[in-house]
Design a protein around this motif. Structure first.
Motif, mmCIF file in Angstrom:
data_model
loop_
_atom_site.group_PDB
_atom_site.id
_atom_site.type_symbol
_atom_site.label_atom_id
_atom_site.label_comp_id
_atom_site.label_asym_id
_atom_site.label_seq_id
_atom_site.Cartn_x
_atom_site.Cartn_y
_atom_site.Cartn_z
ATOM 1 N N THR A 27 0.708 -1.221 -0.033
ATOM 2 C CA THR A 27 0.001 -0.075 -0.130
ATOM 3 C C THR A 27 0.992 1.242 -0.038
ATOM 4 O O THR A 27 0.378 2.382 -0.714
ATOM 5 N N ALA A 28 2.027 1.345 0.833
ATOM 6 C CA ALA A 28 2.733 2.434 0.868
ATOM 7 C C ALA A 28 3.548 2.606 -0.622
ATOM 8 O O ALA A 28 3.807 3.691 -0.879
ATOM 9 N N VAL A 29 3.866 1.496 -1.102
ATOM 10 C CA VAL A 29 4.633 1.619 -2.262
ATOM 11 C C VAL A 29 3.769 2.204 -3.391
ATOM 12 O O VAL A 29 4.239 3.210 -4.355
ATOM 13 N N LEU A 30 2.464 1.828 -3.458
ATOM 14 C CA LEU A 30 1.549 2.246 -4.436
ATOM 15 C C LEU A 30 1.361 3.878 -4.124
ATOM 16 O O LEU A 30 1.276 4.638 -4.910
ATOM 17 N N GLN A 31 1.000 4.226 -3.074
ATOM 18 C CA GLN A 31 1.062 5.664 -2.535
ATOM 19 C C GLN A 31 2.313 6.387 -3.060
ATOM 20 O O GLN A 31 2.263 7.551 -3.463
ATOM 21 N N LEU A 32 3.402 5.812 -2.892
ATOM 22 C CA LEU A 32 4.678 6.534 -3.422
ATOM 23 C C LEU A 32 4.699 6.574 -4.818
ATOM 24 O O LEU A 32 5.221 7.676 -5.592
ATOM 25 N N ALA A 33 4.322 5.655 -5.724
ATOM 26 C CA ALA A 33 4.146 5.591 -6.911
ATOM 27 C C ALA A 33 3.225 6.733 -7.552
ATOM 28 O O ALA A 33 3.455 7.266 -8.802
ATOM 29 N N ASP A 34 2.325 6.927 -6.543
ATOM 30 C CA ASP A 34 1.250 8.161 -7.142
ATOM 31 C C ASP A 34 1.631 9.513 -6.673
ATOM 32 O O ASP A 34 1.249 10.413 -7.252
ATOM 33 N N ALA A 35 2.808 9.653 -6.058
ATOM 34 C CA ALA A 35 3.116 10.814 -5.369
ATOM 35 C C ALA A 35 3.759 11.863 -6.536
ATOM 36 O O ALA A 35 4.508 11.485 -7.330
ATOM 37 N N SER A 36 3.285 13.203 -6.509
ATOM 38 C CA SER A 36 3.791 14.050 -7.251
ATOM 39 C C SER A 36 5.125 14.487 -7.108
ATOM 40 O O SER A 36 6.149 14.713 -7.920
ATOM 41 N N THR A 37 5.502 14.671 -5.758
ATOM 42 C CA THR A 37 6.653 14.754 -5.344
ATOM 43 C C THR A 37 7.286 13.802 -4.359
ATOM 44 O O THR A 37 7.286 14.004 -3.106
ATOM 45 N N PRO A 38 7.660 12.635 -4.836
ATOM 46 C CA PRO A 38 8.048 11.538 -3.816
ATOM 47 C C PRO A 38 9.256 11.690 -3.059
ATOM 48 O O PRO A 38 10.228 12.770 -3.847
ATOM 49 N N PRO A 39 9.593 11.315 -2.108
ATOM 50 C CA PRO A 39 10.827 11.409 -1.367
ATOM 51 C C PRO A 39 12.116 10.690 -1.988
ATOM 52 O O PRO A 39 11.940 9.645 -2.994
ATOM 53 N N ARG A 40 13.071 11.180 -1.676
ATOM 54 C CA ARG A 40 14.406 10.468 -2.025
ATOM 55 C C ARG A 40 14.480 9.222 -1.353
ATOM 56 O O ARG A 40 14.927 8.228 -1.724
ATOM 57 N N ARG A 41 14.165 8.903 -0.061
ATOM 58 C CA ARG A 41 14.037 7.946 0.666
ATOM 59 C C ARG A 41 12.841 7.645 1.320
ATOM 60 O O ARG A 41 12.220 8.480 1.683
ATOM 61 N N LEU A 42 12.410 6.411 1.508
ATOM 62 C CA LEU A 42 11.199 5.703 2.133
ATOM 63 C C LEU A 42 11.612 4.787 3.097
ATOM 64 O O LEU A 42 11.711 3.490 2.718
ATOM 65 N N PRO A 43 11.819 4.946 4.429
ATOM 66 C CA PRO A 43 11.829 3.940 5.407
ATOM 67 C C PRO A 43 10.645 3.342 5.718
ATOM 68 O O PRO A 43 9.546 4.196 5.913
ATOM 69 N N LEU A 44 10.484 2.169 5.907
ATOM 70 C CA LEU A 44 9.118 1.665 6.003
ATOM 71 C C LEU A 44 9.196 0.566 7.323
ATOM 72 O O LEU A 44 10.298 -0.426 7.312
ATOM 73 N N GLY A 45 8.566 0.643 8.225
ATOM 74 C CA GLY A 45 8.423 -0.261 9.403
ATOM 75 C C GLY A 45 9.036 0.473 10.754
ATOM 76 O O GLY A 45 9.964 1.549 10.573
ATOM 77 N N THR A 46 8.640 0.390 12.016
ATOM 78 C CA THR A 46 8.965 0.917 12.978
ATOM 79 C C THR A 46 10.401 0.522 13.363
ATOM 80 O O THR A 46 11.244 1.238 14.202
ATOM 81 N N ASP A 47 10.788 -0.729 13.036
ATOM 82 C CA ASP A 47 12.212 -1.132 13.429
ATOM 83 C C ASP A 47 13.075 -0.196 12.596
ATOM 84 O O ASP A 47 14.065 0.215 13.110
ATOM 85 N N THR A 48 12.874 0.129 11.167
ATOM 86 C CA THR A 48 13.799 1.034 10.586
ATOM 87 C C THR A 48 13.793 2.369 11.155
ATOM 88 O O THR A 48 14.898 3.230 11.205
ATOM 89 N N LEU A 49 12.513 3.012 11.564
ATOM 90 C CA LEU A 49 12.586 4.319 12.182
ATOM 91 C C LEU A 49 13.366 4.455 13.457
ATOM 92 O O LEU A 49 14.086 5.250 13.687
ATOM 93 N N ALA A 50 13.431 3.064 14.140
ATOM 94 C CA ALA A 50 14.227 3.153 15.335
ATOM 95 C C ALA A 50 15.709 3.306 15.122
ATOM 96 O O ALA A 50 16.392 3.831 15.825
ATOM 97 N N VAL A 51 16.192 2.519 13.998
ATOM 98 C CA VAL A 51 17.394 2.285 13.606
ATOM 99 C C VAL A 51 17.815 3.949 13.241
ATOM 100 O O VAL A 51 18.842 4.246 13.472
ATOM 101 N N LEU A 52 16.890 4.624 12.391
ATOM 102 C CA LEU A 52 17.316 5.814 11.895
ATOM 103 C C LEU A 52 17.682 6.758 13.002
ATOM 104 O O LEU A 52 18.611 7.731 13.213
ATOM 105 N N ASP A 53 16.554 6.768 14.094
ATOM 106 C CA ASP A 53 16.913 7.743 15.262
ATOM 107 C C ASP A 53 18.251 7.256 16.138
ATOM 108 O O ASP A 53 18.912 8.189 16.650
#
Length: 285
Positions: free
Chosen positions: A232-258
């Motif tokens: 679902t997130a990937v489809l939303q990404l494909a539809d975005a007019s200004t997509p991000p350079r990076r898309l972290p997915l999952g709370t575990d990835t967000l924790a690693v980033l922090d």
């Protein structure tokens, strides 16, 4: 055959026979998009059925000529490629020293050089149209490496670097590039069809990479991430007019980033004086 162009979006997806690739292909077809689904063995794409917008093709991403042929076939059938999903890849589990040269080369041939082969094949069409979106699958392992997955993570570090450069190079041409960074999702990634385990085990690494080997067996098919929600997130990404350079997915990835951000700040501050001491001295006034 005249190109069929009346689809909202045309996808080319590598590694579409299982995992994220299969799920993304199904979802794109279900909403009426066209999908060029690829896998080493085209017979493994039978699970996608025979939707009118489906073009299943054999592709070994390590074969540059075959990547060119697939891109040309996609253009001939659908007239364009709107979204490239570089998803094909596999993992390697074992300490860096335990991995053989052949294991490392095979991993890079698919995860890095294969991605480059397909991207080079698709980009001319996107540049000509001044439109398109390249989605490169990285991993939480592209943000932080660790024992047992060092060589695999190094391939994802390479994907991160390539994607960042591609983003800057293609932005003036209205071609978007996003690197997707999933955490641990409940797919077959830790199973034998997606993960190579180095047969060489050294006792000195039992407490580090060896523990990760055991953890991988426990975690497999029990990961916290929901792959359908990733789609679902990937489809939303494909539809975005200004997509991000990076898309972290999952709370575990967000924790690693922090944690990674805090660690970099702390280490940089501790060594700032040394870091700043290496410039030429300013000329005397």
């Amino acid at each position: 055959m005249t190109a069929t162009t009346n689809f909202p979006r045309v996808w080319l997806i590598t590694g579409a026979s299982r995992g994220f690739g299969l799920r993304i292909a199904r979802a794109a077809l279900a909403r009426g998009d066209a999908v060029v689904a690829t896998a080493r063995n085209v017979a493994t794409l039978a699970a996608l059925g025979d939707a009118p917008g489906l073009l299943p093709l054999a592709l070994d991403v390590t074969d540059e000529a075959q990547a060119q042929t697939v891109a040309q076939a996609a253009i001939a059938r659908f007239g364009r490629i709107d979204v490239l999903v570089n998803n094909a890849g596999f993992g390697l589990l074992g300490a860096v020293e335990e991995a053989s040269g052949d294991e490392v080369r095979r991993l890079y041939e698919t995860n890095v050089f294969g991605l480059l082969n397909v991207t080079r094949a698709v980009l001319p069409g996107m540049r000509a149209r001044r439109a398109g979106h390249v989605l490169n699958f990285s991993s939480v392992g592209g943000l932080r490496s660790g024992p047992g997955f060092g060589v695999y993570c190094s391939t994802k570090f390479a994907v991160e670097g390539l994607s960042e450069a591609l983003h800057a190079e293609l932005a003036p041409l209205n071609v978007h590039v996003t690197v997707i960074e999933p955490g641990y999702f409940r797919t077959e990634f830790l199973e034998s069809n997606s993960l190579v385990v180095s047969p060489r085990e050294l006792e000195d690494y039992a407490a580090t990479a060896g523990q990760v080997r055991a953890a991988a067996r426990r975690i497999s098919l029990n990961q916290p991430g929901d792959p359908d929600k990733l789609v679902t997130a990937v489809l939303q990404l494909a539809d975005a007019s200004t997509p991000p350079r990076r898309l972290p997915l999952g709370t575990d990835t967000l924790a690693v980033l922090d944690a990674r951000g805090a660690e970099l700040q702390e280490e940089t501050q501790a060594w700032r004086a040394v870091s700043a001491s290496t410039d030429f001295a300013a000329p005397a006034a």
